[in-house]
Write a protein that holds these residues in place. Structure first.
Motif, PDB file in Angstrom:
ATOM      1  N   SER A  30     135.139 123.424 104.345  1.00  0.00           N
ATOM      2  CA  SER A  30     133.908 123.798 104.204  1.00  0.00           C
ATOM      3  C   SER A  30     133.680 125.182 103.464  1.00  0.00           C
ATOM      4  CB  SER A  30     133.046 124.106 105.652  1.00  0.00           C
ATOM      5  OG  SER A  30     133.623 125.221 106.302  1.00  0.00           O
ATOM      6  N   ILE A  31     134.492 125.518 102.389  1.00  0.00           N
ATOM      7  CA  ILE A  31     134.383 126.368 101.326  1.00  0.00           C
ATOM      8  C   ILE A  31     133.122 126.505 100.666  1.00  0.00           C
ATOM      9  CG2 ILE A  31     136.761 126.811 101.079  1.00  0.00           C
ATOM     10  CD1 ILE A  31     136.312 125.126  98.411  1.00  0.00           C
ATOM     11  N   VAL A  32     132.661 127.482 100.119  1.00  0.00           N
ATOM     12  CA  VAL A  32     131.363 127.618  99.503  1.00  0.00           C
ATOM     13  C   VAL A  32     131.674 127.149  98.006  1.00  0.00           C
ATOM     14  CG1 VAL A  32     129.805 129.117  98.552  1.00  0.00           C
ATOM     15  CG2 VAL A  32     130.193 129.272 100.844  1.00  0.00           C
ATOM     16  N   THR A  33     132.834 127.950  97.584  1.00  0.00           N
ATOM     17  CA  THR A  33     133.410 127.576  96.215  1.00  0.00           C
ATOM     18  C   THR A  33     134.499 128.106  96.326  1.00  0.00           C
ATOM     19  OG1 THR A  33     133.011 128.038  93.843  1.00  0.00           O
ATOM     20  CG2 THR A  33     132.633 129.687  95.420  1.00  0.00           C
ATOM     21  N   MET A  34     135.468 127.227  95.304  1.00  0.00           N
ATOM     22  CA  MET A  34     137.137 127.935  95.436  1.00  0.00           C
ATOM     23  C   MET A  34     137.321 127.299  93.829  1.00  0.00           C
ATOM     24  SD  MET A  34     140.086 127.133  97.928  1.00  0.00           S
ATOM     25  CE  MET A  34     141.419 127.800  97.843  1.00  0.00           C
ATOM     26  N   GLY A  35     138.042 128.282  93.319  1.00  0.00           N
ATOM     27  CA  GLY A  35     138.567 127.918  91.773  1.00  0.00           C
ATOM     28  C   GLY A  35     139.529 128.830  91.365  1.00  0.00           C
ATOM     29  N   TRP A  36     139.438 128.811  90.100  1.00  0.00           N
ATOM     30  CA  TRP A  36     140.370 129.727  89.317  1.00  0.00           C
ATOM     31  C   TRP A  36     139.900 130.639  88.216  1.00  0.00           C
ATOM     32  CZ3 TRP A  36     145.653 129.677  90.539  1.00  0.00           C
ATOM     33  CH2 TRP A  36     146.085 128.692  91.449  1.00  0.00           C
ATOM     34  N   ASP A  55     132.329 119.058  95.940  1.00  0.00           N
ATOM     35  CA  ASP A  55     133.273 118.704  94.803  1.00  0.00           C
ATOM     36  C   ASP A  55     132.536 118.776  93.412  1.00  0.00           C
ATOM     37  OD1 ASP A  55     135.231 116.694  97.062  1.00  0.00           O
ATOM     38  OD2 ASP A  55     135.602 118.787  96.010  1.00  0.00           O
ATOM     39  N   ASN A  56     131.397 119.470  93.339  1.00  0.00           N
ATOM     40  CA  ASN A  56     130.936 119.563  92.132  1.00  0.00           C
ATOM     41  C   ASN A  56     131.978 120.583  91.349  1.00  0.00           C
ATOM     42  OD1 ASN A  56     128.554 118.213  92.049  1.00  0.00           O
ATOM     43  ND2 ASN A  56     127.705 119.722  93.362  1.00  0.00           N
ATOM     44  N   THR A  57     132.150 120.303  90.155  1.00  0.00           N
ATOM     45  CA  THR A  57     133.070 121.227  89.086  1.00  0.00           C
ATOM     46  C   THR A  57     132.236 121.806  87.894  1.00  0.00           C
ATOM     47  OG1 THR A  57     133.733 119.258  87.975  1.00  0.00           O
ATOM     48  CG2 THR A  57     134.947 119.781  90.009  1.00  0.00           C
ATOM     49  N   PHE A  99     134.116 131.860 101.329  1.00  0.00           N
ATOM     50  CA  PHE A  99     134.186 131.215 102.452  1.00  0.00           C
ATOM     51  C   PHE A  99     132.740 131.370 103.279  1.00  0.00           C
ATOM     52  CE2 PHE A  99     138.232 129.013 103.555  1.00  0.00           C
ATOM     53  CZ  PHE A  99     138.797 129.878 102.469  1.00  0.00           C
ATOM     54  N   PRO A 100     132.208 130.520 103.849  1.00  0.00           N
ATOM     55  CA  PRO A 100     130.912 130.755 104.527  1.00  0.00           C
ATOM     56  C   PRO A 100     130.992 131.943 105.469  1.00  0.00           C
ATOM     57  CG  PRO A 100     131.446 128.500 104.883  1.00  0.00           C
ATOM     58  CD  PRO A 100     132.685 129.136 104.100  1.00  0.00           C
ATOM     59  N   PRO A 101     130.021 133.013 105.386  1.00  0.00           N
ATOM     60  CA  PRO A 101     128.668 132.680 104.795  1.00  0.00           C
ATOM     61  C   PRO A 101     128.773 133.301 103.445  1.00  0.00           C
ATOM     62  CG  PRO A 101     128.342 134.476 106.357  1.00  0.00           C
ATOM     63  CD  PRO A 101     129.699 133.830 106.676  1.00  0.00           C
ATOM     64  N   ALA A 102     129.906 134.223 103.286  1.00  0.00           N
ATOM     65  CA  ALA A 102     130.019 134.899 101.920  1.00  0.00           C
ATOM     66  C   ALA A 102     131.001 135.639 101.709  1.00  0.00           C
ATOM     67  CB  ALA A 102     128.722 135.670 101.316  1.00  0.00           C
TER      68      ALA A 102
END
Length: 116
Positions: A30-36, A55-57, A99-102
Motif C-alpha cells: 500500500s505504498i503511496v509511491t516508490m522509486g529511484w 502501478d502507474n509509472t 508510505f501512508p500517510p506521508a
C-alpha cells in the motif's frame, strides 16, 4: 521506521545492463509511491523512475525506453532494470519510498558506473 536496502549497482560497459533492487523492511503493498532517483557528481538529485500504489509509472525522459521499474509485493522489493546503459547514466542511485500517510524514506544509495 522503514529500512530501504539497495543492491545491484556496479561497473558496466556502455550498452550493458544492470538490475537494481530496493528491499523494504515493511510491506510495500500500500505504498503511496516508490522509486529511484540518481545523483551524479556536481549535479542535483533527479528522478529516474517511480511507481504508485496503482502501478502507474513515471520515467525521466532520458531513460524512457531503456529503464523499467517494477515491483514484487511478496518480496517487498522494487526493481529498476537498466538496459542500453550510457556513460551519462553514471551516478549514485537512491531508492525512495513514501508510505501512508506521508512517511518518506531514502536508501543509502548504490553506485552505478558506465564506462565508455
Amino acid at each position: 521506521q522503514v529500512q530501504l536496502v539497495e543492491s545491484g549497482g556496479g561497473l558496466v560497459q556502455a550498452g550493458g545492463s544492470l538490475r537494481l533492487s530496493c528491499a523494504a523492511s515493511r510491506s510495500i503493498f500500500s505504498i503511496v509511491t516508490m522509486g529511484w532517483y540518481r545523483q551524479a557528481p556536481g549535479k542535483q538529485r533527479e528522478l529516474v523512475a517511480r511507481l504508485t500504489s496503482s502501478d502507474n509509472t513515471i520515467y525521466a525522459d532520458s531513460v524512457k525506453g531503456r529503464f523499467t521499474i517494477s515491483r514484487d509485493n511478496a518480496k517487498n522489493t522494487v526493481y529498476l532494470q537498466m538496459n542500453s546503459l550510457k556513460p551519462e547514466d553514471t551516478a549514485v542511485y537512491y531508492c525512495r519510498a513514501v508510505f501512508p500517510p506521508a512517511e518518506l524514506y531514502w536508501g543509502q544509495g548504490t553506485q552505478v558506473t558506465v564506462s565508455s
